[in-house]
Design an enzyme around this catalytic site. Structure first.
Site, PDB file in Angstrom:
ATOM      1  N   ASP A 215      29.898  53.865  42.517  1.00 10.88           N
ATOM      2  CA  ASP A 215      30.923  54.885  42.690  1.00 10.88           C
ATOM      3  C   ASP A 215      31.326  55.399  41.310  1.00 10.88           C
ATOM      4  O   ASP A 215      31.579  54.607  40.385  1.00 10.88           O
ATOM      5  CB  ASP A 215      32.123  54.270  43.405  1.00 10.88           C
ATOM      6  CG  ASP A 215      33.199  55.296  43.710  1.00 10.88           C
ATOM      7  OD1 ASP A 215      33.210  55.801  44.831  1.00 10.88           O
ATOM      8  OD2 ASP A 215      34.016  55.572  42.810  1.00 10.88           O
ATOM      9  N   ILE A 216      31.343  56.724  41.147  1.00 10.77           N
ATOM     10  CA  ILE A 216      31.750  57.308  39.859  1.00 10.77           C
ATOM     11  C   ILE A 216      33.256  57.074  39.674  1.00 10.77           C
ATOM     12  O   ILE A 216      34.059  57.417  40.544  1.00 10.77           O
ATOM     13  CB  ILE A 216      31.423  58.805  39.807  1.00 10.77           C
ATOM     14  CG1 ILE A 216      29.913  59.038  39.996  1.00 10.77           C
ATOM     15  CG2 ILE A 216      31.892  59.421  38.491  1.00 10.77           C
ATOM     16  CD1 ILE A 216      29.505  60.481  40.103  1.00 10.77           C
ATOM     17  N   GLU A 259      31.293  60.779  45.908  1.00 10.30           N
ATOM     18  CA  GLU A 259      30.813  60.338  44.596  1.00 10.30           C
ATOM     19  C   GLU A 259      30.168  58.969  44.667  1.00 10.30           C
ATOM     20  O   GLU A 259      29.937  58.324  43.644  1.00 10.30           O
ATOM     21  CB  GLU A 259      31.976  60.325  43.583  1.00 10.30           C
ATOM     22  CG  GLU A 259      33.044  59.276  43.842  1.00 10.30           C
ATOM     23  CD  GLU A 259      34.130  59.749  44.797  1.00 10.30           C
ATOM     24  OE1 GLU A 259      35.209  59.158  44.769  1.00 10.30           O
ATOM     25  OE2 GLU A 259      33.903  60.717  45.553  1.00 10.30           O
TER      26      GLU A 259
END
Length: 357
Positions: A215-216, A259
């Site tokens: 996950d960003i 994301e």
């Protein structure tokens, strides 16, 4: 039909002229008049031949095996070849309209015509002309059939090319339908199908299966600071880093949603999967994509959760996904920009052992 009219219709016929008027009159008087309705078949190819005919009124179609050869009308004659050469009918005749015929039997032919050399010569000339004409018609029909066959062959070739193009288009459509339109990675649907497939393959082959969920970090802050087009560019760059890592059959990188990204690593233990995640984490940070809205770093960073399982009875692919998600949650809770692993069931299953004795 009156005798005078019959004589008039027969007067110009080539094989009758050498017989003389008296003989022609006696021949006509002795012949049977035959009437044929429209559509009626007079005789068919291959039928026994014991008579010939002179057309007094109407029209008939001459054909061979459903291929038209000629149309005959008043003043013409046919069937003479069978009498001269004692053969069966070489063609078929069907009335196109109500037709009146003068029928000359084999006995009448021999009595009035066969002994006259000039009459026979006239018939032979007619036979020769008709044979050439029939051959020309048949040749033209054959050429038309050849052309039609070529047209069919070309149409089949085009249809085959169209079929191949449709197959290619369908494959491309299927491929595109399984891809995320922004990043070009596999989409969620393809990931779900691949995870199930690889899970059961690993269970069958008794191998390990690893999952990396990432996950960003602080991505909402990135979009708020730089705008969504810039955010899309970050998603593309991160996805490219994941794509370059996937090189083996059975491995897959996919956009999981928003994301979040996920990677399937077939036949990979927890240590190797963790090392891959660590390399990705460092590589993405090294891109030095500015992120002033992050609470973690000056640059865009990514958090990773890793889980490995030896598929077995009582659990399924969703269990592995849930464990990778828990590991990702732990990475976020422990400061982000890091790799966390779920250690449960991370060892290779023992092979089946048969009891001895």
């Amino acid at each position: 039909m009156e005798l005078s009219k019959k004589l008039e219709r027969c007067g110009a016929i080539d094989f009758l002229a050498p017989l003389g008027e008296a003989s022609v009159r006696r021949l006509i008087e002795s012949c049977r008049e035959l009437r044929v309705a429209a559509g009626e078949v007079l005789f068919e190819e291959g039928d026994p031949a014991r008579t010939m005919y002179i057309v007094l009124e109407g029209r008939l179609l001459v054909y061979k095996k459903d291929h038209p050869l000629d149309t005959v009308g008043p003043g013409t004659y046919f069937g003479e070849m069978a009498l001269v050469e004692s053969k069966v009918r070489t063609a078929s005749l069907r009335a196109l309209e109500a037709t009146v015929l003068l029928e000359i039997s084999e006995e009448q032919f021999h009595a009035f015509v066969a002994e006259n050399a000039a009459a026979l010569l006239a018939i032979m000339k007619t036979l020769s002309v008709r044979s050439r004409s029939d051959l020309l018609v048949l040749d033209n029909n054959f050429r038309r059939l050849e052309e039609y066959a070529k047209e069919i062959e070309e149409a089949n070739r085009k249809l085959e090319a169209t079929r191949r193009e449709l197959e290619r288009s369908n494959r491309e459509l299927e491929r595109l339908s399984s891809l995320d339109t922004l990043t070009g990675l596999a989409n969620r649907g393809r990931f779900d199908a691949a995870l199930r497939s690889e899970w059961w393959r690993a269970a069958r082959e008794r191998t390990l299966l690893s999952l990396i969920l990432c996950d960003i970090d602080c991505f909402k802050g990135y979009n708020d600071t730089y705008g969504h087009p810039a955010g899309d560019e970050v998603l593309v760059r991160v996805s490219e880093a994941l794509r370059l890592t996937v090189r083996r059959p059975g491995d897959l990188a996919a956009r999981y949603g928003g994301e979040e990204f996920v990677m399937i690593l077939a036949g990979t233990d927890l240590g190797a999967a963790g090392a891959i995640a660590g390399k990705l984490r460092a590589g993405i940070e090294a891109m030095q994509i500015p992120h002033s809205g992050s609470s973690v770093s000056r640059w865009v960073t990514v958090s990773f959760g890793v889980a490995t399982d030896a598929p077995g009875p009582g659990r399924g692919p969703d269990d592995l996904l849930a464990r990778a998600d828990r590991a990702l949650y732990a990475a976020k809770q422990r400061g982000r920009n890091r790799v966390e692993s779920d250690e449960a069931r991370a060892t290779r299953p023992e092979p089946d052992r048969q009891s001895s004795g």
